[in-house]
Design an enzyme around this catalytic site. Structure first.
Site, PDB file in Angstrom:
ATOM      1  N   LYS A  27      44.075  85.081  48.907  1.00 59.53           N
ATOM      2  CA  LYS A  27      43.086  85.213  49.978  1.00 59.53           C
ATOM      3  C   LYS A  27      43.331  84.104  51.001  1.00 59.53           C
ATOM      4  CE  LYS A  27      39.154  83.607  51.099  1.00 59.53           C
ATOM      5  NZ  LYS A  27      39.281  83.579  52.561  1.00 59.53           N
ATOM      6  N   CYS A  61      45.093  67.208  55.034  1.00 65.94           N
ATOM      7  CA  CYS A  61      44.364  66.595  53.918  1.00 65.94           C
ATOM      8  C   CYS A  61      44.886  65.205  53.573  1.00 65.94           C
ATOM      9  CB  CYS A  61      44.481  67.501  52.707  1.00 65.94           C
ATOM     10  SG  CYS A  61      46.187  67.961  52.352  1.00 65.94           S
TER      11      CYS A  61
END
Ligand code: NDP
Length: 486
Positions: free
Chosen positions: A182, A291
């Site tokens: 996804k 990140c």
């Protein structure tokens, strides 16, 4: 924006087995070009019904994929790596359409994705087990089997749509699993080309299924009983929901979450290197939307003013703007909500007493409709204020002085995150001593490159659990069975 550019976006469909579905029960999503704020594509979204179809398809495909000769798995994954490389220009265009990342950086991420795919292709036929020998009075003979889980649920975020796929899917497939992916609906384009090339490479239908969707589709994927493990890249808030759902189903997961990485610059560091890397990586590349970026600069007091003056000279000349211009370093933030969130954090940093050195404003002129922000640097940042404690995910650097090595380590370790740590020093003993004490999943010294495939990557604390990269990245997708013959 550059006028000769081919602006055609690939059609976004749900990829379930060999099928390309143009509609899903999750409705539709209007993709917005973050450079202009204008809609540029409408895409179908998977809902729980299509997630269910995709998982069942992956489950069926697993039966033969797990039995496919490992050399064949290696061959098709190698072919996929080659095809990604051959389609570099298309991936660069689509990656830039996805989220406005400048072409120069997307090019680097495509090359990195090729390497990640090749590396795990190479593992496919090198998965071995252990024999624990014969022992006991009956001469028991024992060995282990390293086996795939089955269907892996892959949920990724929007900041590196291709590299996020490459960090998860090849390793899962090399180990013999099948996947349902996804992607974020904010960045659907790169995943379409990836799916097309996987089919062209000879990866059988159903081994990779891609269902763009919202959080609802992600939740359905996590909860599906045929999904045996989840690998997630995203933020800690979503991670908590996924972990709660995994707990309900006693399901293992890999969590690659956010970071607030400290960058300690000691007085003996090469300041040209430390200041250019520290500034470009925090407020330049990805506009801070990465990140593992060094978003807190922790600087030795004797060089503090010198570092501030260098950083405040570098940051304003970082070119922010049209991501299709080859010398652009900073693109837009991903959407309006992200821009509003980052501007709010900048406002509160002022209130918390941090001193703005440069930036802090949304860009106007030709860029006024896009979500562009000036590279922003704050000095004298209290290590416990919001700006130093919370991930911004925007081009904002927090600089804090330190007096002793012990204090530098304490500041570096004082957030709940623990993804990456950066150190600049020319003292080898100190480099090792500090690296050993940083509570992070990786420590990068004197500008070492992040996300190199042969090294395990993954955080401590609220930065997550589990690894991607290296042998550990492979073993996340294998489970061990003991067999014993009496
Ligand atoms: P989110 O956590 O909001 O979303 C990540 C993904 O999870 C998206 O695909 C999202 O779908 C999906 N999702 C949302 N709700 C659920 C749910 N209940 N169940 C299952 N899936 C769900 O992260 P962001 O998109 O905001 O990404 C930013 C974060 O990702 C930052 O914290 C960043 O540091 C981190 N990140 C970590 C990396 C790492 O490797 N450590 C690398 C890159 C980013 P939808 O988009 O539709 O909401």
């Amino acid at each position: 924006m550059t006028s000769t550019l081919d602006t055609t976006r690939p059609e976004v469909t749900l990829r379930i087995g060999a099928e390309k579905r143009r509609a899903g029960s999750g409705g539709t999503f209007q993709h917005i070009d973050p450079c202009t704020g204008a809609p540029d594509a409408e895409l179908p979204l998977a809902g729980p019904a299509e997630v269910d179809d995709a998982v069942k398809t992956a489950h069926d495909a697993f039966k033969s994929w797990r039995r496919t000769n490992p050399t064949e798995r290696r061959r098709v994954l190698m072919r996929l790596a080659d095809l990604i490389e051959q389609h570099t220009d298309e991936f660069i265009r689509y990656g830039t359409f996805d989220n406005g990342t400048p072409v120069g950086l997307v090019g680097g991420l495509v090359a990195m994705s090729v390497e990640w795919t090749r590396y795990y292709a190479g593992w496919a036929d090198k998965i071995t087990s252990e024999v624990s020998g014969t022992f006991g009075t009956t001469g028991e003979f024992s060995y282990t089997l390293s086996q795939p889980y089955g269907v892996i649920g892959v949920i990724i975020t929007w900041n590196g749509p291709l590299i996020s796929l490459a960090m998860k899917v090849p390793a899962a497939l090399a180990a013999g699993n099948t996947v349902v992916v996804k992607p974020s609906e904010l960045t659907p384009f790169s995943a379409m080309l990836f799916a097309d090339l996987a089919a062209e490479a000879g990866i059988p239908d159903g081994v990779i299924n891609i269902v763009p969707g919202s959080g609802e589709a992600g939740a359905a994927l996590v909860a599906h009983p045929l999904v045996k493990k989840v690998t997630f890249t995203g933020g800690p808030d979503t991670a908590r929901k996924i972990l709660a759902a995994c707990a309900e189903h006693i399901k293992p997961s890999v969590m690659e979450l956010g970071g607030k990485s400290g960058n300690i610059i000691f007085a003996d560091a090469d300041l040209d290197l430390a200041c250019s890397v520290g500034t470009l990586m925090s407020v330049g590349m990805m506009s801070g939307q990465g990140c593992a970026l060094p978003t807190r600069m922790i600087v030795a007091r004797p060089i503090y003013d010198e570092v501030l003056s260098r950083v405040s000279a570098i940051a304003p000349v970082i070119k922010v703007g049209d991501p299709f211009e080859p010398d652009t370093i900073g693109g837009p933030l991903v959407n309006e909500a992200a821009l509003a969130r980052v501007l709010g954090m900048i406002q509160r940093a002022h209130t918390d007493g941090a001193r703005l050195v440069t930036g802090g404003q949304r860009l106007g002129g030709d860029l006024a409709n896009g979500y562009f922000l000036q590279p922003t640097v704050f000095a004298d940042v209290d290590p416990y204020c919001e700006l130093a404690q919370k991930e911004v995910f925007g081009p904002v650097l927090a600089i804090t002085p330190f007096d002793t090595e012990e204090q530098a380590i304490e500041i570096a370790n004082c957030t709940p995150y623990g993804l990456s740590g950066y150190v600049f020093t020319n003292d080898l003993k100190r480099a090792h001593r500090v690296a050993e004490q940083m509570e992070t999943g990786e420590v990068l010294i004197n500008g070492a490159a992040p996300l190199t495939v042969h090294r395990p990557f993954g955080g401590f604390g609220i930065s997550g659990m589990g690894k991607e990269g290296g042998r550990e990245g492979l073993t996340e997708f294998l489970r061990t069975k003991s067999v014993s013959i009496g």
